[in-house]
Design a protein around this motif. Structure first.
Motif, PDB file in Angstrom:
ATOM      1  N   ARG A  70       0.832  -1.211   0.000  1.00 37.36           N
ATOM      2  CA  ARG A  70       0.000   0.000   0.000  1.00 37.36           C
ATOM      3  C   ARG A  70       0.860   1.251   0.000  1.00 37.36           C
ATOM      4  N   ARG A  71       2.014   1.161   0.664  1.00 34.37           N
ATOM      5  CA  ARG A  71       2.913   2.314   0.737  1.00 34.37           C
ATOM      6  C   ARG A  71       3.811   2.456  -0.483  1.00 34.37           C
ATOM      7  N   GLY A  72       3.643   1.585  -1.464  1.00 30.86           N
ATOM      8  CA  GLY A  72       4.356   1.750  -2.723  1.00 30.86           C
ATOM      9  C   GLY A  72       5.519   0.818  -2.966  1.00 30.86           C
ATOM     10  N   ALA A  73       5.799  -0.109  -2.057  1.00 31.42           N
ATOM     11  CA  ALA A  73       6.902  -1.052  -2.270  1.00 31.42           C
ATOM     12  C   ALA A  73       6.558  -1.968  -3.445  1.00 31.42           C
ATOM     13  N   MET A  74       7.437  -2.035  -4.416  1.00 30.88           N
ATOM     14  CA  MET A  74       7.199  -2.860  -5.598  1.00 30.88           C
ATOM     15  C   MET A  74       7.752  -4.264  -5.444  1.00 30.88           C
ATOM     16  N   GLN A  75       8.632  -4.470  -4.472  1.00 26.72           N
ATOM     17  CA  GLN A  75       9.216  -5.792  -4.257  1.00 26.72           C
ATOM     18  C   GLN A  75       9.365  -6.035  -2.761  1.00 26.72           C
ATOM     19  N   VAL A  76       8.839  -7.137  -2.292  1.00 17.24           N
ATOM     20  CA  VAL A  76       8.974  -7.534  -0.895  1.00 17.24           C
ATOM     21  C   VAL A  76       9.398  -8.995  -0.864  1.00 17.24           C
ATOM     22  N   ARG A  77      10.523  -9.279  -0.225  1.00 19.88           N
ATOM     23  CA  ARG A  77      10.943 -10.665  -0.051  1.00 19.88           C
ATOM     24  C   ARG A  77      10.461 -11.164   1.306  1.00 19.88           C
ATOM     25  N   VAL A  78       9.847 -12.334   1.311  1.00 22.48           N
ATOM     26  CA  VAL A  78       9.331 -12.954   2.532  1.00 22.48           C
ATOM     27  C   VAL A  78      10.151 -14.206   2.817  1.00 22.48           C
ATOM     28  N   VAL A  79      10.834 -14.213   3.954  1.00 21.54           N
ATOM     29  CA  VAL A  79      11.651 -15.365   4.339  1.00 21.54           C
ATOM     30  C   VAL A  79      10.763 -16.346   5.093  1.00 21.54           C
ATOM     31  N   THR A  80      10.567 -17.534   4.522  1.00 21.13           N
ATOM     32  CA  THR A  80       9.685 -18.530   5.103  1.00 21.13           C
ATOM     33  C   THR A  80      10.133 -19.922   4.675  1.00 21.13           C
ATOM     34  N   THR A 115      13.475 -18.938   0.809  1.00 16.76           N
ATOM     35  CA  THR A 115      13.849 -19.691   2.008  1.00 16.76           C
ATOM     36  C   THR A 115      15.017 -19.064   2.736  1.00 16.76           C
ATOM     37  N   ALA A 116      15.753 -18.190   2.068  1.00 19.86           N
ATOM     38  CA  ALA A 116      16.911 -17.565   2.710  1.00 19.86           C
ATOM     39  C   ALA A 116      17.237 -16.249   2.018  1.00 19.86           C
ATOM     40  N   VAL A 117      17.877 -15.367   2.759  1.00 23.29           N
ATOM     41  CA  VAL A 117      18.426 -14.110   2.244  1.00 23.29           C
ATOM     42  C   VAL A 117      19.866 -14.031   2.722  1.00 23.29           C
ATOM     43  N   GLU A 118      20.747 -13.567   1.876  1.00 22.60           N
ATOM     44  CA  GLU A 118      22.161 -13.488   2.255  1.00 22.60           C
ATOM     45  C   GLU A 118      22.325 -12.668   3.536  1.00 22.60           C
ATOM     46  N   GLN A 119      23.078 -13.227   4.469  1.00 22.08           N
ATOM     47  CA  GLN A 119      23.294 -12.526   5.731  1.00 22.08           C
ATOM     48  C   GLN A 119      24.017 -11.204   5.495  1.00 22.08           C
ATOM     49  N   GLY A 120      23.597 -10.188   6.253  1.00 20.97           N
ATOM     50  CA  GLY A 120      24.237  -8.881   6.165  1.00 20.97           C
ATOM     51  C   GLY A 120      23.961  -8.133   4.888  1.00 20.97           C
ATOM     52  N   SER A 121      22.838  -8.444   4.201  1.00 22.01           N
ATOM     53  CA  SER A 121      22.596  -7.836   2.883  1.00 22.01           C
ATOM     54  C   SER A 121      21.395  -6.900   2.823  1.00 22.01           C
ATOM     55  N   ALA A 122      20.493  -6.957   3.794  1.00 20.24           N
ATOM     56  CA  ALA A 122      19.228  -6.225   3.685  1.00 20.24           C
ATOM     57  C   ALA A 122      19.271  -4.915   4.460  1.00 20.24           C
ATOM     58  N   ARG A 123      18.777  -3.858   3.843  1.00 19.72           N
ATOM     59  CA  ARG A 123      18.752  -2.548   4.496  1.00 19.72           C
ATOM     60  C   ARG A 123      17.568  -2.396   5.441  1.00 19.72           C
ATOM     61  N   LEU A 124      16.485  -3.135   5.171  1.00 18.11           N
ATOM     62  CA  LEU A 124      15.302  -3.087   6.034  1.00 18.11           C
ATOM     63  C   LEU A 124      14.776  -4.498   6.216  1.00 18.11           C
ATOM     64  N   VAL A 125      14.694  -4.934   7.463  1.00 17.87           N
ATOM     65  CA  VAL A 125      14.139  -6.249   7.785  1.00 17.87           C
ATOM     66  C   VAL A 125      13.029  -6.053   8.815  1.00 17.87           C
ATOM     67  N   ILE A 126      11.860  -6.624   8.538  1.00 21.17           N
ATOM     68  CA  ILE A 126      10.748  -6.588   9.479  1.00 21.17           C
ATOM     69  C   ILE A 126      10.550  -8.003  10.016  1.00 21.17           C
ATOM     70  N   ASP A 127      10.745  -8.175  11.312  1.00 20.41           N
ATOM     71  CA  ASP A 127      10.510  -9.475  11.924  1.00 20.41           C
ATOM     72  C   ASP A 127       9.037  -9.587  12.299  1.00 20.41           C
ATOM     73  N   ALA A 128       8.331 -10.487  11.604  1.00 22.87           N
ATOM     74  CA  ALA A 128       6.915 -10.698  11.874  1.00 22.87           C
ATOM     75  C   ALA A 128       6.664 -12.079  12.451  1.00 22.87           C
ATOM     76  N   ALA A 129       7.729 -12.737  12.894  1.00 25.93           N
ATOM     77  CA  ALA A 129       7.616 -14.107  13.391  1.00 25.93           C
ATOM     78  C   ALA A 129       8.063 -14.248  14.838  1.00 25.93           C
ATOM     79  N   GLY A 130       8.446 -13.141  15.478  1.00 24.43           N
ATOM     80  CA  GLY A 130       8.940 -13.227  16.848  1.00 24.43           C
ATOM     81  C   GLY A 130      10.305 -13.874  16.927  1.00 24.43           C
ATOM     82  N   ALA A 131      11.113 -13.701  15.874  1.00 24.14           N
ATOM     83  CA  ALA A 131      12.444 -14.306  15.812  1.00 24.14           C
ATOM     84  C   ALA A 131      13.487 -13.229  15.508  1.00 24.14           C
ATOM     85  N   PRO A 132      13.693 -12.273  16.418  1.00 18.06           N
ATOM     86  CA  PRO A 132      14.547 -11.120  16.099  1.00 18.06           C
ATOM     87  C   PRO A 132      16.003 -11.474  15.841  1.00 18.06           C
ATOM     88  N   ARG A 133      16.545 -12.493  16.478  1.00 22.07           N
ATOM     89  CA  ARG A 133      17.952 -12.843  16.237  1.00 22.07           C
ATOM     90  C   ARG A 133      18.151 -13.315  14.806  1.00 22.07           C
TER      91      ARG A 133
END
Length: 276
Positions: free
Chosen positions: A126-136, A153-171
């Motif tokens: 809704r805020r205009g993001a054209m690409q969202v990767r979901v790690v699951t 299933t994975a994103v390279e460690q140390g690569s993302a500028r914005l990460v939203i934890d929606a699973a209660g797994a902040p580490r």
């Protein structure tokens, strides 16, 4: 399951209620402690779609006062599925509003694929993001039907500028952050979760708590729900329906007994109390 009781005068009869797996697990855990039992429940809907569903944080199937604290009302004409999805998107409306203005939503990473993650992916769109990767771990999760969303299933460690934890797994989420990146805590972390302040400090990372109830006593809380529901009403109804499963309320006890087991494919489970 307790037997149904007459609705007291001035109260709203429960017609539907919404399951929140993480919250419900914490409630179940609380029943094993010294404080005794807690009623199961996250969000109950009363009223109807023509005048606007009223949502209140009361036990599943319970009647409630329309003036209860934290109550929100859907715009008239909102279908029950959209009203339920909007409740989770409301969290992201409030949470993402706390991000600094310089944070780019353009390549956000969301950890998790449950109802909180779904609400986040929708709000990013809704805020205009054209690409969202979901790690699951579920590559075909129905969250992938949010336009612009890709399940990985994975994103390279140390690569993302914005990460939203929606699973209660902040580490796990923090490991994906690039130096100078921002971590948003949208899902409620486990009480035992620990983040290294030293590693956050050295990498210049920002951590933002996004709990919705920081705004519950303000008009922003209700406005956030209205914003989400109004936007969802503009999506194809069959798309919104695909994220929801409606089941009879009498099946709730069986689902609770297996909350840690296989989850329904739909991220949002709605119990119907129409026959109660």
């Amino acid at each position: 399951m307790l037997p149904a009781v007459p609705v007291p005068d001035g109260m709203v009869r429960a017609r539907f209620s919404v399951l929140s797996p993480g919250t419900e697990r914490r409630h179940l855990a609380a029943t094993e402690g010294p404080d005794g039992t807690r009623d199961a429940g996250y969000m109950t809907l009363g009223g109807d779609h023509s005048t606007g569903w009223i949502l209140a944080a009361v036990p599943h199937g319970a009647s409630f006062a329309p003036s209860s604290g934290g109550t929100v009302t859907a715009p008239p004409g909102t279908r029950v599925q959209a009203a339920a999805v909007a409740r989770f998107q409301q969290m992201a409306v409030l949470g993402l509003a706390q991000l600094p203005a310089h944070v780019d939503l353009g390549d956000a990473v969301v950890v998790g694929s449950g109802p909180v993650a779904l609400g986040c992916a929708l709000e990013l769109r809704r805020r205009g993001a054209m690409q969202v990767r979901v790690v699951t771990s579920r590559p075909h999760a129905l969250i992938s039907r949010v336009p612009g969303t890709q399940c990985v299933t994975a994103v390279e460690q140390g690569s993302a500028r914005l990460v939203i934890d929606a699973a209660g797994a902040p580490r796990r989420a923090a490991r994906l952050l690039a130096p100078g990146g921002t971590l948003g805590l949208l899902g409620t972390p486990d009480p035992g979760s620990v983040l290294s302040s030293l590693s956050l400090h050295r990498a210049g990372r920002t951590v933002i708590g996004m709990h919705e109830l920081t705004a519950v006593a303000t008009s922003r809380y209700r406005d956030a729900y209205t914003t989400a529901a109004t936007w969802l009403n503009g999506l194809p109804p069959d798309l919104v329906d695909a994220w929801c499963q409606i089941m009879p309320g009498e099946l709730a006890a069986g689902l609770y007994a297996d909350l840690d087991g296989p989850r329904p494919a739909e991220p949002i489970v709605i119990f119907s109390w129409e026959s109660s």
